[in-house]
Design a protein around this motif. Structure first.
Motif, PDB file in Angstrom:
ATOM      1  N   GLN A 106      29.199  39.227  36.159  1.00  0.00           N
ATOM      2  CA  GLN A 106      30.433  39.698  35.535  1.00  0.00           C
ATOM      3  C   GLN A 106      31.234  40.568  36.490  1.00  0.00           C
ATOM      4  OE1 GLN A 106      31.007  40.870  31.370  1.00  0.00           O
ATOM      5  NE2 GLN A 106      31.415  42.941  32.094  1.00  0.00           N
ATOM      6  N   VAL A 107      30.539  41.413  37.250  1.00  0.00           N
ATOM      7  CA  VAL A 107      31.243  42.230  38.235  1.00  0.00           C
ATOM      8  C   VAL A 107      31.972  41.342  39.232  1.00  0.00           C
ATOM      9  CG1 VAL A 107      30.976  43.939  40.076  1.00  0.00           C
ATOM     10  CG2 VAL A 107      29.647  44.159  37.970  1.00  0.00           C
ATOM     11  N   MET A 108      31.336  40.261  39.649  1.00  0.00           N
ATOM     12  CA  MET A 108      31.984  39.331  40.567  1.00  0.00           C
ATOM     13  C   MET A 108      33.221  38.710  39.926  1.00  0.00           C
ATOM     14  SD  MET A 108      30.875  39.124  43.615  1.00  0.00           S
ATOM     15  CE  MET A 108      31.749  37.601  43.979  1.00  0.00           C
ATOM     16  N   ARG A 109      33.145  38.406  38.632  1.00  0.00           N
ATOM     17  CA  ARG A 109      34.318  37.848  37.949  1.00  0.00           C
ATOM     18  C   ARG A 109      35.463  38.862  37.920  1.00  0.00           C
ATOM     19  NH1 ARG A 109      30.306  35.503  34.505  1.00  0.00           N
ATOM     20  NH2 ARG A 109      30.501  37.212  32.996  1.00  0.00           N
ATOM     21  N   MET A 110      35.143  40.116  37.699  1.00  0.00           N
ATOM     22  CA  MET A 110      36.175  41.139  37.692  1.00  0.00           C
ATOM     23  C   MET A 110      36.784  41.323  39.080  1.00  0.00           C
ATOM     24  SD  MET A 110      34.957  44.159  35.062  1.00  0.00           S
ATOM     25  CE  MET A 110      33.330  44.439  35.769  1.00  0.00           C
ATOM     26  N   VAL A 111      35.928  41.333  40.102  1.00  0.00           N
ATOM     27  CA  VAL A 111      36.420  41.477  41.473  1.00  0.00           C
ATOM     28  C   VAL A 111      37.303  40.286  41.848  1.00  0.00           C
ATOM     29  CG1 VAL A 111      35.733  41.571  43.900  1.00  0.00           C
ATOM     30  CG2 VAL A 111      34.493  42.920  42.198  1.00  0.00           C
ATOM     31  N   SER A 112      36.884  39.086  41.445  1.00  0.00           N
ATOM     32  CA  SER A 112      37.692  37.885  41.719  1.00  0.00           C
ATOM     33  C   SER A 112      39.032  37.965  41.012  1.00  0.00           C
ATOM     34  CB  SER A 112      36.936  36.633  41.266  1.00  0.00           C
ATOM     35  OG  SER A 112      35.735  36.475  41.997  1.00  0.00           O
ATOM     36  N   ALA A 113      39.031  38.484  39.782  1.00  0.00           N
ATOM     37  CA  ALA A 113      40.287  38.616  39.037  1.00  0.00           C
ATOM     38  C   ALA A 113      41.219  39.600  39.726  1.00  0.00           C
ATOM     39  CB  ALA A 113      39.991  39.063  37.610  1.00  0.00           C
ATOM     40  N   LEU A 114      40.663  40.672  40.292  1.00  0.00           N
ATOM     41  CA  LEU A 114      41.481  41.637  41.019  1.00  0.00           C
ATOM     42  C   LEU A 114      42.099  41.007  42.267  1.00  0.00           C
ATOM     43  CD1 LEU A 114      39.265  44.848  40.798  1.00  0.00           C
ATOM     44  CD2 LEU A 114      41.558  44.586  39.853  1.00  0.00           C
ATOM     45  N   ALA A 115      41.291  40.257  43.018  1.00  0.00           N
ATOM     46  CA  ALA A 115      41.796  39.613  44.232  1.00  0.00           C
ATOM     47  C   ALA A 115      42.886  38.602  43.901  1.00  0.00           C
ATOM     48  CB  ALA A 115      40.649  38.936  44.974  1.00  0.00           C
ATOM     49  N   GLU A 116      42.678  37.833  42.827  1.00  0.00           N
ATOM     50  CA  GLU A 116      43.675  36.841  42.430  1.00  0.00           C
ATOM     51  C   GLU A 116      44.963  37.525  41.986  1.00  0.00           C
ATOM     52  OE1 GLU A 116      44.238  33.107  39.278  1.00  0.00           O
ATOM     53  OE2 GLU A 116      42.387  34.283  39.300  1.00  0.00           O
ATOM     54  N   ALA A 117      44.836  38.593  41.200  1.00  0.00           N
ATOM     55  CA  ALA A 117      46.025  39.313  40.732  1.00  0.00           C
ATOM     56  C   ALA A 117      46.775  39.954  41.885  1.00  0.00           C
ATOM     57  CB  ALA A 117      45.618  40.372  39.724  1.00  0.00           C
ATOM     58  N   SER A 118      46.028  40.391  42.910  1.00  0.00           N
ATOM     59  CA  SER A 118      46.668  41.014  44.061  1.00  0.00           C
ATOM     60  C   SER A 118      47.593  40.058  44.789  1.00  0.00           C
ATOM     61  CB  SER A 118      45.598  41.532  45.031  1.00  0.00           C
ATOM     62  OG  SER A 118      46.161  41.992  46.231  1.00  0.00           O
TER      63      SER A 118
END
Length: 308
Positions: free
Chosen positions: A159-171
């Motif tokens: 789940q942490v990886m999913r959140m980190v991926s979402a941050l990178a995508e949003a960036s």
């Protein structure tokens, strides 16, 4: 936050976007690795709650009351005083941590240093990796993204990886919608799902903080431990003087050449924003930090590696 470690801080290669690899690699930076004792406490937890019960951490004693477990009697104190006393304990339990990351349109901006959105993504990721290493549950929400998914607190690495991926995508995908939720409505939603005792980080420029948002922050601070980080650009505090400046964005062009009255009104608007947060800080004991895009504690050298 994260200050005091002597290891050079990793800095994003670009000033306007942060990559997934950069965010993932943050977990190897010493402040994100936690401490050995904390990593061993993944199941038991290591934060002391204010709930008194049968924990392992001694808290206090009180006079014996009918119904108390005799196994928790303080025999030594009873021998000295002749009166029965019961030992009280505080439970050790995992503590949920939650990050609210403002990624609405105004966050994708900086005249100096890194974009506000980059700092918010970077700091939120540091909180995530640190929390995971410490054995606590981490959750979050990205304000301003299309789905604005709520990640419930969990110590699951996937789940942490999913959140980190979402941050990178949003960036890398700047929002263009003008109908994004207000800070007030986002905080009202957070009030409904954040459990008491949660440690909450909010990274934002607070450009639309108003009385309603301030009240939501006050109520959250009653139940949760709240840490507010205001991220601003120098231009938001004062307009340039001496000659007109042109600003381009989202198909619009604005020329700014303020007179003294306009400058004063502009400065007062930003000061009011800070005062609203400072009020919550002083009245509720909320931690409040103000970062600027060109001067902040995340990177050892704000100008390093700011390639486009």
């Amino acid at each position: 936050m994260f200050v005091g470690d002597k290891t050079p801080r990793p800095v994003p290669h670009k000033r306007h976007v942060v990559s997934l690899d950069e965010l993932i690699n943050l977990r190897y930076w010493p402040p994100a690795r936690g401490h050995s004792r904390e990593r061993m406490a993944i199941r038991e937890g290591h934060h002391l709650s204010h709930i008194r019960g049968r924990g392992m951490e001694f808290d206090d004693v009180r006079e014996y009351q009918p119904g108390d477990d005799i196994r928790h009697l303080d025999w030594r104190l009873m021998a000295r005083t002749g009166e029965a006393h019961t030992k009280l304990y505080r439970e050790e339990r995992e503590r949920p941590v939650f990050v609210l990351v403002d990624l609405r349109s105004p966050m994708y901006f900086a005249t100096q240093g890194h974009f506000k959105s980059v700092l918010a993504c970077y700091a939120a990721t540091m909180v995530m990796w640190t929390t995971l290493a410490n054995g606590d549950r981490i959750g979050g929400q990205l304000l301003g993204t299309e789905q604005s998914t709520i990640f419930k607190p969990s110590n699951n690495r996937q789940q942490v990886m999913r959140m980190v991926s979402a941050l990178a995508e949003a960036s890398s995908l700047r929002p263009t919608s003008h109908s994004l939720a207000s800070l007030s409505s986002a905080l009202a939603q957070a009030e409904s799902y954040l459990p008491s005792g949660t440690l909450v980080y909010l990274f934002s420029d607070f450009h639309d903080v108003d009385e309603a948002a301030q009240q939501h922050l006050m109520r959250l601070a009653q139940r949760c431990e709240l840490k507010l980080v205001l991220i601003s650009d120098p231009l938001e505090q004062r307009l340039p003087e001496g000659k007109p400046y042109r600003f381009l964005g989202e198909g619009q062009e604005i020329t700014v050449n303020p007179n003294a009255k306009q400058q004063a009104r502009y400065v007062n608007q930003f000061e009011e924003r800070v005062q609203r947060l400072d009020y919550v800080h002083h009245l509720r004991g909320v931690e409040f930090a103000h970062w600027q895009t060109h001067q902040h504690p995340l990177f050892s050298s704000p100008t390093a590696k700011e390639g486009r």
